[in-house]
Design a protein around this motif. Structure first.
Motif, PDB file in Angstrom:
ATOM      1  N   ASP A  76      21.483  -3.611  24.673  1.00  0.00           N
ATOM      2  CA  ASP A  76      20.974  -2.243  24.593  1.00  0.00           C
ATOM      3  C   ASP A  76      19.505  -2.233  24.203  1.00  0.00           C
ATOM      4  O   ASP A  76      18.712  -1.433  24.728  1.00  0.00           O
ATOM      5  N   TYR A  77      19.132  -3.101  23.265  1.00  0.00           N
ATOM      6  CA  TYR A  77      17.728  -3.168  22.859  1.00  0.00           C
ATOM      7  C   TYR A  77      16.837  -3.444  24.058  1.00  0.00           C
ATOM      8  O   TYR A  77      15.794  -2.793  24.239  1.00  0.00           O
ATOM      9  N   GLU A  78      17.222  -4.401  24.893  1.00  0.00           N
ATOM     10  CA  GLU A  78      16.385  -4.714  26.058  1.00  0.00           C
ATOM     11  C   GLU A  78      16.311  -3.527  27.013  1.00  0.00           C
ATOM     12  O   GLU A  78      15.265  -3.249  27.598  1.00  0.00           O
ATOM     13  N   LYS A  79      17.422  -2.808  27.151  1.00  0.00           N
ATOM     14  CA  LYS A  79      17.413  -1.623  28.019  1.00  0.00           C
ATOM     15  C   LYS A  79      16.404  -0.588  27.556  1.00  0.00           C
ATOM     16  O   LYS A  79      15.626  -0.053  28.337  1.00  0.00           O
ATOM     17  N   TRP A  80      16.471  -0.264  26.264  1.00  0.00           N
ATOM     18  CA  TRP A  80      15.653   0.844  25.778  1.00  0.00           C
ATOM     19  C   TRP A  80      14.201   0.443  25.543  1.00  0.00           C
ATOM     20  O   TRP A  80      13.315   1.296  25.609  1.00  0.00           O
ATOM     21  N   GLY A 401      12.725   4.004  31.417  1.00  0.00           N
ATOM     22  CA  GLY A 401      13.170   5.144  32.215  1.00  0.00           C
ATOM     23  C   GLY A 401      14.259   5.925  31.514  1.00  0.00           C
ATOM     24  O   GLY A 401      14.901   5.424  30.592  1.00  0.00           O
ATOM     25  N   PRO A 402      14.496   7.168  31.931  1.00  0.00           N
ATOM     26  CA  PRO A 402      15.512   8.001  31.290  1.00  0.00           C
ATOM     27  C   PRO A 402      16.927   7.581  31.689  1.00  0.00           C
ATOM     28  O   PRO A 402      17.121   6.822  32.631  1.00  0.00           O
ATOM     29  N   GLY A 403      17.911   8.082  30.981  1.00  0.00           N
ATOM     30  CA  GLY A 403      19.302   7.846  31.356  1.00  0.00           C
ATOM     31  C   GLY A 403      19.859   6.553  30.815  1.00  0.00           C
ATOM     32  O   GLY A 403      19.283   5.902  29.943  1.00  0.00           O
TER      33      GLY A 403
END
Length: 419
Positions: A76-80, A401-403
């Protein structure tokens, strides 16, 4: 007199060195929040020494499944954040947890040993699999996963989903069992969290491969949970823990924070998979009750597991908060309802500010924020604190990016290492 004053000064300096001042953190500064989260996750990695099992410290301090949850926080950290500094370590560890080229948390033909002797239940393997599908979302389902001898990021998630579905039967109208071993002490129990993990897994798997059978299995589980199971009460926004198939009429009424958390997150992912707004409507029904139950006014809006009030939590129950906050972040990023975003963000921000009182300058933090302000150096405390910061990061930045789905990281990970 002068000598006494000098002694007092020396003692004060020593005390300050022993208990450094609370770190400052501007939650409205994405760069500051990212830096703090990076420090917290780096500290969590102090409890991980690369090993063939891919697990964090396990000498009675962290269960096998918790490592899967922890690696999910890194994904999740890498995603956000868009920062892949932890990616290689997390990927290799997850591969080790799934027996490398086997790509199976139950180790293929040795599944009975893993189920019976190692105690890997359906919720356990799904926690790890949810971390793995996070890698597929970042890198693509068909790209090579490190330490799997050429295997891709999707295979482990597919196998786990199928293995969990094997544990569905029609007793009490349906649902997947908590334990895999039908001779285990909880052999007849169907837990809410297992079925909610399964729904989230199905939605996320479907997004990657668009297999209609996959989403149909998840939809069937949604129908059972919100219907015949009696485990979900939309009128009051409560998720009960589970039921015993020997008495389908009486659920286990105990409440744990990760159950509504998993529900809201799973509904967010089902909406992402199907574009059906009903799933977000369902998730929103649980927001206020969840916040009023676990972010209570008695605790000044700070998150606490219910058992913390009388210190009756067993060790892993303290970690349920990490699962709640990360799933609240999923709903926050999925919903279009501004009131939902506002109250979730306020709850997370309030808890972060209180958490800071338990942190040193390097973001080693305690994990019982409602009633503990002193520093604690312990893997579970660091896990929940790092996960809280990961959730806050999801709400204060759109770096990728959003979402719920990030722009894919096209940088390939090293595929060697660990056989």
């Amino acid at each position: 007199m002068l000598l006494r004053l000098l002694v007092l000064i020396v003692l004060a300096v020593a005390a300050q060195a022993k208990h450094p001042t609370t770190p400052s953190l501007d939650l409205n500064s994405p760069s500051a929040l990212k830096a703090a989260t990076t420090k917290a996750l780096s500290n969590l990695l102090r409890y991980y020494k690369p090993n063939p099992q891919g697990t964090f410290v396990r000498d009675n301090t962290a269960a096998w499944y918790e490592s899967g949850v922890m690696w999910g926080a890194f994904m999740d950290y890498e995603k956000w954040s868009g920062d892949d500094q932890f990616a290689q370590t997390a990927a290799e560890a997850l591969a080790h947890m799934a027996f490398n080229k086997q790509q199976d948390f139950l180790n293929g033909v040795h599944a009975k040993h893993e189920e019976n002797k190692e105690g890997k239940w359906n919720d356990d393997i799904l926690f790890g699999s949810l971390a793995v599908i996070g890698g597929a979302e970042l890198y693509g389902p068909s790209t090579t996963m490190p330490s799997t001898s050429g295997g891709d990021w999707f295979t482990t998630a597919r196998k786990t989903y199928e293995e969990a579905w094997e544990q569905w039967d029609d007793k009490c109208g349906g649902g997947i069992y908590w334990a895999r071993d039908r001779n285990a002490s909880s052999k007849t129990y169907k837990s809410s969290t297992t079925n909610l993990e399964f729904i989230a897994q199905g939605a996320r798997n479907y997004i990657q491969v668009r297999n209609e059978t996959v989403i149909a299995m998840a939809e069937r589980t949604v129908d059972w949970l919100f219907g015949e199971s009696g485990l979900v009460d939309v009128t009051v926004g409560v998720v009960y823990d589970g039921l015993n198939v020997d008495d389908c009429s009486e659920p286990t009424y105990s409440q744990w924070s990760y159950n509504p958390g998993q529900l809201m997150g799973a509904m967010a992912w089902m909406h992402q998979a199907t574009s059906n707004a009903t799933y977000l409507t369902l998730a929103n029904l649980f927001v206020n009750k969840t916040l009023s139950t676990w972010f209570t006014t008695e605790n000044d809006g700070v998150l606490a597991e219910l058992c913390e009030a009388d210190s009756s939590c067993n060790p892993d129950q303290y970690g349920f908060k990490a699962i709640l906050v990360r799933n609240l972040a999923y709903l926050y990023r999925a919903t279009k309802e501004e009131w939902v975003r506002r109250v979730i963000k306020n709850a997370i921000d309030t808890t972060v500010r209180k958490m800071l009182l338990s942190c040193d300058q390097d973001f080693n933090c305690g994990g019982k924020w409602a009633n503990q302000n002193h520093r604690v150096y312990y893997v579970r405390d660091q896990h929940v604190s790092a996960s809280l910061l990961v959730a806050a990061l999801a709400m204060h930045t759109n770096a990728t990016g959003p979402g719920l789905l990030p722009h894919r990281n096209v940088t390939a990970l090293k595929t060697s290492g660990g056989k």
